[in-house]
Design an enzyme around this catalytic site. Structure first.
Site, mmCIF file in Angstrom:
data_model
loop_
_atom_site.group_PDB
_atom_site.id
_atom_site.type_symbol
_atom_site.label_atom_id
_atom_site.label_comp_id
_atom_site.label_asym_id
_atom_site.label_seq_id
_atom_site.Cartn_x
_atom_site.Cartn_y
_atom_site.Cartn_z
ATOM 1 N N ASN A 45 -3.337 13.054 -3.790
ATOM 2 C CA ASN A 45 -4.599 13.424 -4.424
ATOM 3 C C ASN A 45 -5.069 14.820 -3.972
ATOM 4 O O ASN A 45 -5.543 15.616 -4.781
ATOM 5 C CB ASN A 45 -5.675 12.387 -4.107
ATOM 6 C CG ASN A 45 -5.529 11.133 -4.936
ATOM 7 O OD1 ASN A 45 -4.986 11.163 -6.040
ATOM 8 N ND2 ASN A 45 -5.997 10.004 -4.416
ATOM 9 N N ASP A 95 -3.534 9.262 -10.346
ATOM 10 C CA ASP A 95 -3.679 8.135 -11.274
ATOM 11 C C ASP A 95 -2.358 7.824 -11.975
ATOM 12 O O ASP A 95 -2.003 6.658 -12.191
ATOM 13 C CB ASP A 95 -4.758 8.440 -12.309
ATOM 14 C CG ASP A 95 -6.157 8.409 -11.713
ATOM 15 O OD1 ASP A 95 -6.293 7.927 -10.570
ATOM 16 O OD2 ASP A 95 -7.107 8.851 -12.394
ATOM 17 N N GLU A 113 -5.059 2.486 -3.713
ATOM 18 C CA GLU A 113 -3.598 2.430 -3.837
ATOM 19 C C GLU A 113 -3.036 1.116 -3.304
ATOM 20 O O GLU A 113 -1.836 1.004 -3.055
ATOM 21 C CB GLU A 113 -2.962 3.602 -3.083
ATOM 22 C CG GLU A 113 -3.127 3.575 -1.566
ATOM 23 C CD GLU A 113 -4.424 4.228 -1.101
ATOM 24 O OE1 GLU A 113 -4.503 4.639 0.062
ATOM 25 O OE2 GLU A 113 -5.378 4.324 -1.914
ATOM 26 N N ASP A 171 0.851 -1.173 0.000
ATOM 27 C CA ASP A 171 0.000 0.000 0.000
ATOM 28 C C ASP A 171 0.904 1.245 0.000
ATOM 29 O O ASP A 171 1.895 1.299 0.737
ATOM 30 C CB ASP A 171 -0.888 -0.019 1.256
ATOM 31 C CG ASP A 171 -1.778 1.215 1.336
ATOM 32 O OD1 ASP A 171 -2.887 1.172 0.795
ATOM 33 O OD2 ASP A 171 -1.336 2.204 1.950
#
Length: 556
Positions: free
Chosen positions: A431, A440, A466, A423
């Site tokens: 973000n 992305d 993620e 992760d």
């Protein structure tokens, strides 16, 4: 006046009677002269089937007298001996097809090993996990064509042969232990036992896990012998396969015989290790003993051409043996007569319904075209359903399908299976600060960086957001933990997009017998959570059994 026959009349008559009796006995009729089988190496379990065929009398029952000749250092190449007519049968690797393509009269009778035992062996502390890691390294390889599949594996993975430092093999794995080479060309059935005895952790790079699958221990003969004495060749082949069937069903008995009569220098433990490793390559439960697929031979021949070892054409009809069966001519005549009558009837019916048949063919053609279009559409839909749009990796649905198959295989064959759950750390900040488009791009770049360090046999899945999951067949926990540590360093070493640097946390777990997929994933997920709680940018591994605890240090 009649006279009684003298001795000069009696001897020819007696000789004729004895000769007739010999040819009436099926076993004795084949015994024209002793047959010689040339092995490709020193006596060991690798040739158990031939030893047991001789020990159990299978050759004798077939009317054959067979002499088994050992190979090894100082002995000629078995194919050279076969072509020189010094032996009648020989054991070789898939390089037999090179001789055939060069116009040599060799015939492949059976392939005992469905996969080659040849592997790259590296030390566990070498940092070498995939063929990509061999670039710039020293590799100790056997001469061609023995090492062909290992070289093809490198080429298929994009590693040119001039990118490795090739060393001639010393046939001594001690060079790997002493650091004189980085990768050693060995057999999965031999050197790993030797390393285990010396408590040296190692790792294997297997060609078949990278799509390179050569036959090995191919039984062959001379085309002239097959032409002159086909019954004798077939009798030898069937008796040998019968011996292999017995050896694989009575492994301990075969090991004891080989140790006592043929290979006293090899310990019983070593022979047992070899027997188990070779059984997995022969696969008697899944494949008929000696089976050869023409398509695989064509692929193998193309690989040898790619390496520059072979040229010319592959004539499978001449190269692969097809068992010849005797024909009952009376039955044949009846079949031909019945066939002619049937042909006359079919012709009459065909003339009557020719117009209807033409219409039917056109309709079938239209239906086939529609089915092909539907099939292509379904394949495209399946690809879309199985592939994550953003990263190009597997979706969770496809991953679960493959993972269940991998668990079933691990449960059946007792092979290790490991899973990495990872992760990105603080991904929400990316973000929030740079927007979801940048986020992305970071995820897409992460997937590509991870994929570049994995084997083709490994499965990479975007689990969600993620989070990513990596499934690794044939991989023990220690090796998976080392790979996770390597991936952690690769993620943190350079920006994934623009100047954005990120880190990732990893949890690593190994499948345990009876464990479900959900339990395996949950185990790795809990370890990932522990890595997050421990400060992130860490690898947390499942605790290992006590007998493995000293093999590798802790991972942080």
């Amino acid at each position: 006046m009649p006279t009684s026959p003298g001795p000069h009349h009696t001897r020819p008559l007696l000789a004729q009677v004895v000769l007739a009796l010999l040819f009436c006995l099926p076993g004795l009729a084949l015994t024209a002269e002793p047959l010689r089988l040339q092995l490709r190496w020193l006596p060991q379990f690798q040739f158990a089937g031939y030893y047991m065929a001789q020990e159990k009398g299978y050759y004798r029952e077939a009317g054959l007298e067979v002499e088994i000749l050992p190979g090894g250092p100082g002995t000629p190449n078995p194919i050279d001996s076969l072509l020189a007519r010094e032996v009648d049968f020989a054991i070789s690797n898939s390089g037999l097809v090179i001789a055939h393509m060069a116009g040599k009269p060799v015939v492949a009778l059976a392939a005992l090993m469905q996969s080659s035992p040849s592997v790259w062996i590296v030390r566990a502390d070498s940092g070498i996990y995939t063929p990509h890691d061999l670039a710039g390294k020293r590799v100790m390889a056997m001469p061609l064509p023995e090492s062909a599949e290992l070289r093809i594996m490198l080429m298929r993975e994009g590693i040119r042969l001039d990118q490795v430092q090739e060393q001639p093999t010393s046939f001594n794995p001690q060079d790997l232990i002493d650091g004189h080479t980085d990768a050693y060309n060995g057999y999965v059935s031999n050197e790993p036992f030797w390393l285990q005895q010396r408590q040296v952790p190692y790792r294997l790079l297997k060609p078949r896990e990278y799509g390179v699958n050569f036959y090995n221990d191919v039984l062959s003969t001379h085309a002239d012998l097959l032409h002159r004495r086909p019954e004798q060749v077939d009798a030898f082949l069937q008796a040998s396969l019968r011996g292999w069937q017995y050896a694989l069903e009575h492994i301990e008995e075969s090991i004891q015989l080989i140790h006592q009569q043929h290979a006293p220098q090899k310990s019983l433990a070593h022979l047992r290790f070899e027997a188990e490793a070779l059984r997995q390559l022969i696969m008697p439960e899944l494949v008929q003993l000696g089976h050869m697929n023409p398509g695989r031979w064509e692929t193998i021949a193309q690989h040898y051409v790619q390496l520059g070892l072979a040229q010319g054409s592959l004539d499978l009809d001449r190269f692969l043996y097809t068992r010849r069966l005797e024909t009952d001519h009376r039955l044949l005549y009846q079949i031909v007569a019945g066939g002619l009558l049937t042909l006359l009837l079919v012709t009459a019916i065909a003339l009557r319904f020719a117009h209807l048949s033409a219409r039917l063919r056109r309709e079938v053609g239209r239906r086939r075209e529609a089915e092909e279009q539907l099939l292509q559409s379904n394949q495209r839909l399946e690809e879309l359903a199985n592939t994550d749009r953003l990263t190009g990796q597997w979706t969770r649905r496809k991953f679960e399908e493959v993972a269940l198959q991998a668990i079933a295989g691990a449960e059946r064959y007792g092979e290790p299976l490991s899973l990495i759950f990872l992760d990105l750390d603080h991904f929400k900040q990316i973000n929030d600060q740079h927007g979801h488009d940048v986020g992305d791009k970071v995820l897409s770049a992460l997937a590509q960086r991870l994929r570049s360090h994995l084997r083709k046999a490994d499965s990479l899945c975007r689990w969600g957001g993620e989070e990513f999951v990596i499934l690794m067949p044939h991989t023990e926990l220690g090796h998976a933990c080392e790979l996770a540590e390597k991936l952690r360093g690769q993620v943190a070493s350079a920006p994934l997009y623009a100047d954005l640097r990120v880190t990732a946390s990893f949890g690593v777990s190994q499948w345990q017998p009876g464990q479900s997929l959900n339990q395996l994933v949950d185990s790795a997920d809990r370890l990932l959570y522990r890595a997050k709680q421990g400060g992130r940018n860490r690898v947390e591994c499942m605790p290992r059994p006590a007998d493995q605890a000293g093999e590798l240090g802790s991972r942080t």
